[in-house]
Design a protein around this motif. Structure first.
Motif, PDB file in Angstrom:
ATOM      1  N   PHE A  16       0.875  -1.176   0.000  1.00  0.00           N
ATOM      2  CA  PHE A  16       0.000   0.000   0.000  1.00  0.00           C
ATOM      3  C   PHE A  16       0.908   1.221   0.000  1.00  0.00           C
ATOM      4  O   PHE A  16       1.749   1.380   0.889  1.00  0.00           O
ATOM      5  CB  PHE A  16      -0.906   0.040   1.233  1.00  0.00           C
ATOM      6  N   CYS A  17       0.796   2.051  -1.018  1.00  0.00           N
ATOM      7  CA  CYS A  17       1.629   3.251  -1.041  1.00  0.00           C
ATOM      8  C   CYS A  17       0.873   4.371  -1.751  1.00  0.00           C
ATOM      9  O   CYS A  17       0.355   4.180  -2.847  1.00  0.00           O
ATOM     10  CB  CYS A  17       2.961   2.972  -1.755  1.00  0.00           C
ATOM     11  N   PHE A  18       0.776   5.492  -1.079  1.00  0.00           N
ATOM     12  CA  PHE A  18       0.103   6.643  -1.707  1.00  0.00           C
ATOM     13  C   PHE A  18       0.884   7.926  -1.445  1.00  0.00           C
ATOM     14  O   PHE A  18       0.334   9.004  -1.339  1.00  0.00           O
ATOM     15  CB  PHE A  18      -1.359   6.765  -1.277  1.00  0.00           C
ATOM     16  N   GLN A  19       2.223   7.759  -1.379  1.00  0.00           N
ATOM     17  CA  GLN A  19       3.018   8.902  -0.934  1.00  0.00           C
ATOM     18  C   GLN A  19       3.362   9.907  -2.029  1.00  0.00           C
ATOM     19  O   GLN A  19       3.816  11.002  -1.717  1.00  0.00           O
ATOM     20  CB  GLN A  19       4.299   8.408  -0.242  1.00  0.00           C
ATOM     21  N   GLN A  77       2.613  11.866  -6.075  1.00  0.00           N
ATOM     22  CA  GLN A  77       1.547  12.431  -6.912  1.00  0.00           C
ATOM     23  C   GLN A  77       1.058  11.453  -7.982  1.00  0.00           C
ATOM     24  O   GLN A  77      -0.083  11.513  -8.393  1.00  0.00           O
ATOM     25  CB  GLN A  77       2.037  13.742  -7.545  1.00  0.00           C
ATOM     26  N   GLN A  78       1.959  10.538  -8.430  1.00  0.00           N
ATOM     27  CA  GLN A  78       1.541   9.675  -9.546  1.00  0.00           C
ATOM     28  C   GLN A  78       0.918   8.352  -9.042  1.00  0.00           C
ATOM     29  O   GLN A  78       0.788   7.406  -9.804  1.00  0.00           O
ATOM     30  CB  GLN A  78       2.721   9.396 -10.471  1.00  0.00           C
ATOM     31  N   THR A  79       0.519   8.333  -7.790  1.00  0.00           N
ATOM     32  CA  THR A  79      -0.054   7.105  -7.223  1.00  0.00           C
ATOM     33  C   THR A  79      -1.211   6.569  -8.083  1.00  0.00           C
ATOM     34  O   THR A  79      -1.955   7.347  -8.703  1.00  0.00           O
ATOM     35  CB  THR A  79      -0.514   7.372  -5.761  1.00  0.00           C
ATOM     36  N   ALA A  80      -1.356   5.256  -8.128  1.00  0.00           N
ATOM     37  CA  ALA A  80      -2.302   4.618  -9.056  1.00  0.00           C
ATOM     38  C   ALA A  80      -3.735   5.116  -8.860  1.00  0.00           C
ATOM     39  O   ALA A  80      -4.244   5.123  -7.736  1.00  0.00           O
ATOM     40  CB  ALA A  80      -2.258   3.101  -8.890  1.00  0.00           C
ATOM     41  N   ALA A  89      -4.089   4.991  -4.544  1.00  0.00           N
ATOM     42  CA  ALA A  89      -2.975   4.268  -3.912  1.00  0.00           C
ATOM     43  C   ALA A  89      -2.458   3.183  -4.847  1.00  0.00           C
ATOM     44  O   ALA A  89      -3.213   2.607  -5.631  1.00  0.00           O
ATOM     45  CB  ALA A  89      -3.424   3.630  -2.606  1.00  0.00           C
ATOM     46  N   CYS A  90      -1.151   2.885  -4.752  1.00  0.00           N
ATOM     47  CA  CYS A  90      -0.590   1.758  -5.495  1.00  0.00           C
ATOM     48  C   CYS A  90      -0.739   0.530  -4.594  1.00  0.00           C
ATOM     49  O   CYS A  90      -0.221   0.520  -3.471  1.00  0.00           O
ATOM     50  CB  CYS A  90       0.885   1.993  -5.813  1.00  0.00           C
ATOM     51  N   ILE A  91      -1.446  -0.482  -5.090  1.00  0.00           N
ATOM     52  CA  ILE A  91      -1.663  -1.653  -4.236  1.00  0.00           C
ATOM     53  C   ILE A  91      -1.159  -2.952  -4.885  1.00  0.00           C
ATOM     54  O   ILE A  91      -0.964  -3.945  -4.194  1.00  0.00           O
ATOM     55  CB  ILE A  91      -3.149  -1.818  -3.826  1.00  0.00           C
ATOM     56  N   THR A 142       1.375  -2.873  -7.788  1.00  0.00           N
ATOM     57  CA  THR A 142       2.771  -2.539  -8.067  1.00  0.00           C
ATOM     58  C   THR A 142       2.809  -1.019  -8.187  1.00  0.00           C
ATOM     59  O   THR A 142       1.791  -0.394  -8.479  1.00  0.00           O
ATOM     60  CB  THR A 142       3.267  -3.267  -9.334  1.00  0.00           C
ATOM     61  N   GLY A 143       3.979  -0.431  -7.953  1.00  0.00           N
ATOM     62  CA  GLY A 143       4.051   1.029  -7.989  1.00  0.00           C
ATOM     63  C   GLY A 143       4.063   1.568  -9.402  1.00  0.00           C
ATOM     64  O   GLY A 143       4.697   0.992 -10.289  1.00  0.00           O
ATOM     65  N   VAL A 144       3.389   2.673  -9.615  1.00  0.00           N
ATOM     66  CA  VAL A 144       3.480   3.359 -10.914  1.00  0.00           C
ATOM     67  C   VAL A 144       4.947   3.743 -11.147  1.00  0.00           C
ATOM     68  O   VAL A 144       5.430   3.791 -12.271  1.00  0.00           O
ATOM     69  CB  VAL A 144       2.575   4.621 -10.929  1.00  0.00           C
ATOM     70  N   CYS A 145       5.673   3.974 -10.070  1.00  0.00           N
ATOM     71  CA  CYS A 145       7.097   4.338 -10.150  1.00  0.00           C
ATOM     72  C   CYS A 145       7.968   3.128 -10.462  1.00  0.00           C
ATOM     73  O   CYS A 145       9.168   3.264 -10.682  1.00  0.00           O
ATOM     74  CB  CYS A 145       7.560   4.946  -8.827  1.00  0.00           C
ATOM     75  N   GLY A 146       7.371   1.931 -10.456  1.00  0.00           N
ATOM     76  CA  GLY A 146       8.147   0.721 -10.715  1.00  0.00           C
ATOM     77  C   GLY A 146       8.488  -0.035  -9.434  1.00  0.00           C
ATOM     78  O   GLY A 146       9.092  -1.109  -9.478  1.00  0.00           O
ATOM     79  N   LYS A 147       8.080   0.503  -8.296  1.00  0.00           N
ATOM     80  CA  LYS A 147       8.380  -0.160  -7.015  1.00  0.00           C
ATOM     81  C   LYS A 147       7.562  -1.442  -6.912  1.00  0.00           C
ATOM     82  O   LYS A 147       6.348  -1.436  -7.107  1.00  0.00           O
ATOM     83  CB  LYS A 147       8.045   0.810  -5.877  1.00  0.00           C
ATOM     84  N   GLN A 148       8.241  -2.527  -6.598  1.00  0.00           N
ATOM     85  CA  GLN A 148       7.567  -3.820  -6.486  1.00  0.00           C
ATOM     86  C   GLN A 148       6.975  -3.992  -5.080  1.00  0.00           C
ATOM     87  O   GLN A 148       7.461  -3.381  -4.127  1.00  0.00           O
ATOM     88  CB  GLN A 148       8.562  -4.951  -6.780  1.00  0.00           C
ATOM     89  N   LEU A 152      11.972   7.279   0.307  1.00  0.00           N
ATOM     90  CA  LEU A 152      11.376   8.357  -0.510  1.00  0.00           C
ATOM     91  C   LEU A 152      11.137   7.836  -1.943  1.00  0.00           C
ATOM     92  O   LEU A 152      11.836   6.927  -2.389  1.00  0.00           O
ATOM     93  CB  LEU A 152      12.350   9.535  -0.526  1.00  0.00           C
ATOM     94  N   THR A 153      10.211   8.422  -2.632  1.00  0.00           N
ATOM     95  CA  THR A 153       9.892   7.987  -3.998  1.00  0.00           C
ATOM     96  C   THR A 153      11.120   8.044  -4.923  1.00  0.00           C
ATOM     97  O   THR A 153      11.872   9.019  -4.889  1.00  0.00           O
ATOM     98  CB  THR A 153       8.786   8.888  -4.582  1.00  0.00           C
ATOM     99  N   ASN A 154      11.285   7.008  -5.722  1.00  0.00           N
ATOM    100  CA  ASN A 154      12.342   6.955  -6.751  1.00  0.00           C
ATOM    101  C   ASN A 154      13.762   7.011  -6.193  1.00  0.00           C
ATOM    102  O   ASN A 154      14.660   7.560  -6.832  1.00  0.00           O
ATOM    103  CB  ASN A 154      12.185   8.108  -7.762  1.00  0.00           C
TER     104      ASN A 154
END
Ligand code: FS2
Ligand code: SF4
Length: 522
Positions: free
Chosen positions: A2-5, A7-10, A14-16, A18-24, A67-69
């Protein structure tokens, strides 16, 4: 996960998966686990009423890692967590095991929102403290607040208490930003306005991204006599303004634009790239072997350059790689996002305030009717062209201060000058937001009014958690009538947004012409 930290969150929520940023999911869960271990370390150190230098570093770097990315490398995160647990053990393993950590993302929507706001603010402040610490600068009040903040994240509070904590955090973050400004300017001199080439000279070169000036300084020192040129990328552009960095003749220019274009921009260049901090995107196979990471940045399979001794790094592997690739055979003409070939940076608070008399005269004479600070992050969201259009629509009798990577949307536009003052003034990285606040405070002082009474409007673009801590600092300073986009943070609940709109007149951006109209009529 669960990640919504960011701006590009799914789906804007929230990304639930996989991350839009590519975070698994594994990485996301490990990052949450790391935050929980940092909370335990903070609780243990707080009970002991003392914090070791090792714990300080672990808390700051640990938060920055999430932090993101920044870090996509599960093994690196596990290894870091092991170091946090060792430090906990030094205090008391049995006590550490007794500490219950709250489920960060569970509970009443407004409480989760406020808890997340504080946690994400702390992550952003960790980035600033990290850079300052790399240059040997710390501040006890700031350090202590990391422990306090992490412990408070783990407590139950009423909405009013959360808001008080968040405002207190904003003030501490202002101190941290001031500390980083001191670290950068005392180490490398006050930035001076500098023209930066975006073309690439023939011969071997290295591209440096991220924000860490200490890493860049060491790389310049080590490449100086090797025939390898160094080009800044994205948030490293303002480095050209610092006299102690610009003195290196092989700091040759700037390559590319903002972070979200890296997958196409890095594809075919005959050079390696060093990431000193965010924003790293998952690399394409075509250039993965040319990416080097250092410090808190990590990605599985990339070469990581660690500290050897006392903060020193050995960049030999990337220098050798640059020499092997050889760069371009001939000078290469490049251009910015709007087609320009030169960029100007270096308008930090010292450079702008050295012209304060001129700016005040121009305001008094009616030559400057309004000042906009159009600053913040860039990103891939289509609505971000708002900022290009907004700047293009600024009337000729207005100035545009800018900072952070969002400026690549307009920093090669030629908007001319007013009374010898360039209409666009690049104040630096997101890390230099302190400069903008300092200039605003100085103008308010000169006109004997509050920041809110100046002909000044902040038009912010956010993406990651540094923008969160800057926003909290601005709110804690009582700044009102700011515009924010491209979307509102998903982690801010309706109640929190309503509170900010009602109490701080925070405006979500609409259309450039509509917002411009409203600002100039105010
Ligand atoms: Fe830009 Fe990315 Fe500066 Fe942010 S390079 S969005 O994380 O740090 O700003
Ligand atoms: Fe999603 Fe942003 Fe979290 Fe990445 S950092 S997983 S894109 S919310």
């Amino acid at each position: 996960m669960f990640c919504f930290q960011c701006q590009q969150t799914a789906g804007g929520s929230a990304c639930i998966n996989t991350g839009v940023c590519g975070k698994q999911p594994s990485t996301s869960n490990l990052q949450d686990e790391l935050v929980c271990e940092l909370i335990k370390l903070a609780e243990l150190s707080k009970n002991e009423n003392k914090h070791s230098a090792v714990a300080d570093r672990l808390i700051i770097d640990g938060l920055f890692t999430t932090l993101t990315n920044v870090n996509f490398d599960d093994n690196a995160i596990k290894e870091f967590m092991g170091r946090v647990k060792n430090e906990q053990n030094k205090i008391s393993r049995s006590e550490a095991e007794k500490i219950q950590v709250i489920d960060l993302w569970d509970g009443d929507t407004d409480i989760v929102s406020l808890r997340s706001t504080l946690l994400f603010g702390l992550k952003g402040m960790a980035a600033y403290a990290h850079h300052a610490m790399n240059l040997g600068y710390t501040d006890n009040e700031v350090l202590k607040w990391f422990y306090k903040g992490l412990c408070e994240v783990n407590r139950e509070h009423s909405v009013t208490e959360w808001i008080e904590l968040i405002m207190e955090f904003g003030q501490v973050n202002f101190k941290c930003m001031e500390l980083l400004d001191k670290a950068n300017t005392e180490s490398f001199g006050n930035p001076v306005p500098t023209r930066v080439n975006v073309d690439i000279k023939k011969g071997p070169f290295i591209v440096v991204s991220g924000h860490d000036l200490n890493d860049l300084s060491q790389l310049l020192e080590q490449t100086e006599k090797t025939g390898v040129n160094v080009y800044t990328h994205c948030e490293m552009l303002p480095a050209h303004g610092y006299p102690e960095l610009n003195k290196y003749h092989n700091l040759a220019g700037n390559f590319g634009t903002a972070w979200q274009s890296q997958q196409t921009e890095f594809e075919n260049i005959p050079a390696p790239v060093l990431f000193t901090t965010n924003c790293l995107m998952p690399p394409r196979p075509s250039y993965k072997d040319r990416i080097y990471t250092t410090s808190v940045v990590g990605y599985d399979g990339m070469v990581h350059i660690s500290c050897t001794r006392a903060g020193k790094k050995d960049f030999t592997p990337i220098i050798k790689h640059a020499q092997k690739l050889g760069g371009y055979e001939h000078d290469r003409s490049m251009s910015g996002i709007n087609g320009g070939h030169m960029l100007t940076t270096g308008f930090g608070h010292s450079a702008v305030l050295s012209q304060a008399g001129k700016i005040i005269d121009a305001i008094n004479a009616g030559h400057v009717k309004h000042i906009f600070l159009v600053g913040g992050c860039d990103g891939a969201h289509p609505g971000r062209n708002y900022y290009t259009e907004f700047v293009k629509q600024t009337p000729m009798d207005t100035l545009v201060l800018t900072l952070a990577c969002g400026k690549y949307r307009f920093n090669d536009l030629d908007l001319g000058e007013i009374d010898g003052i360039p209409r666009i003034l690049d104040m630096g990285q997101c890390n230099d937001s302190y400069s903008a606040i300092k200039v605003a405070l100085a103008l308010a002082d000169a006109f004997h009014c509050s920041i809110n009474d100046l002909p000044l409007t902040l038009v912010l673009s956010w993406y990651e958690q540094k923008a969160v801590c800057i926003l909290l600092t601005l709110l804690s300073l009582g700044v009102r009538n700011m515009y924010i986009g491209p979307t509102l943070p998903a982690f801010m609940s309706e109640t929190v947004v309503k509170y900010l709109v009602e109490n701080y007149k925070l405006n979500p951006i609409t259309a450039p012409e509509q917002d411009m109209d409203a600002i100039l009529k105010r």
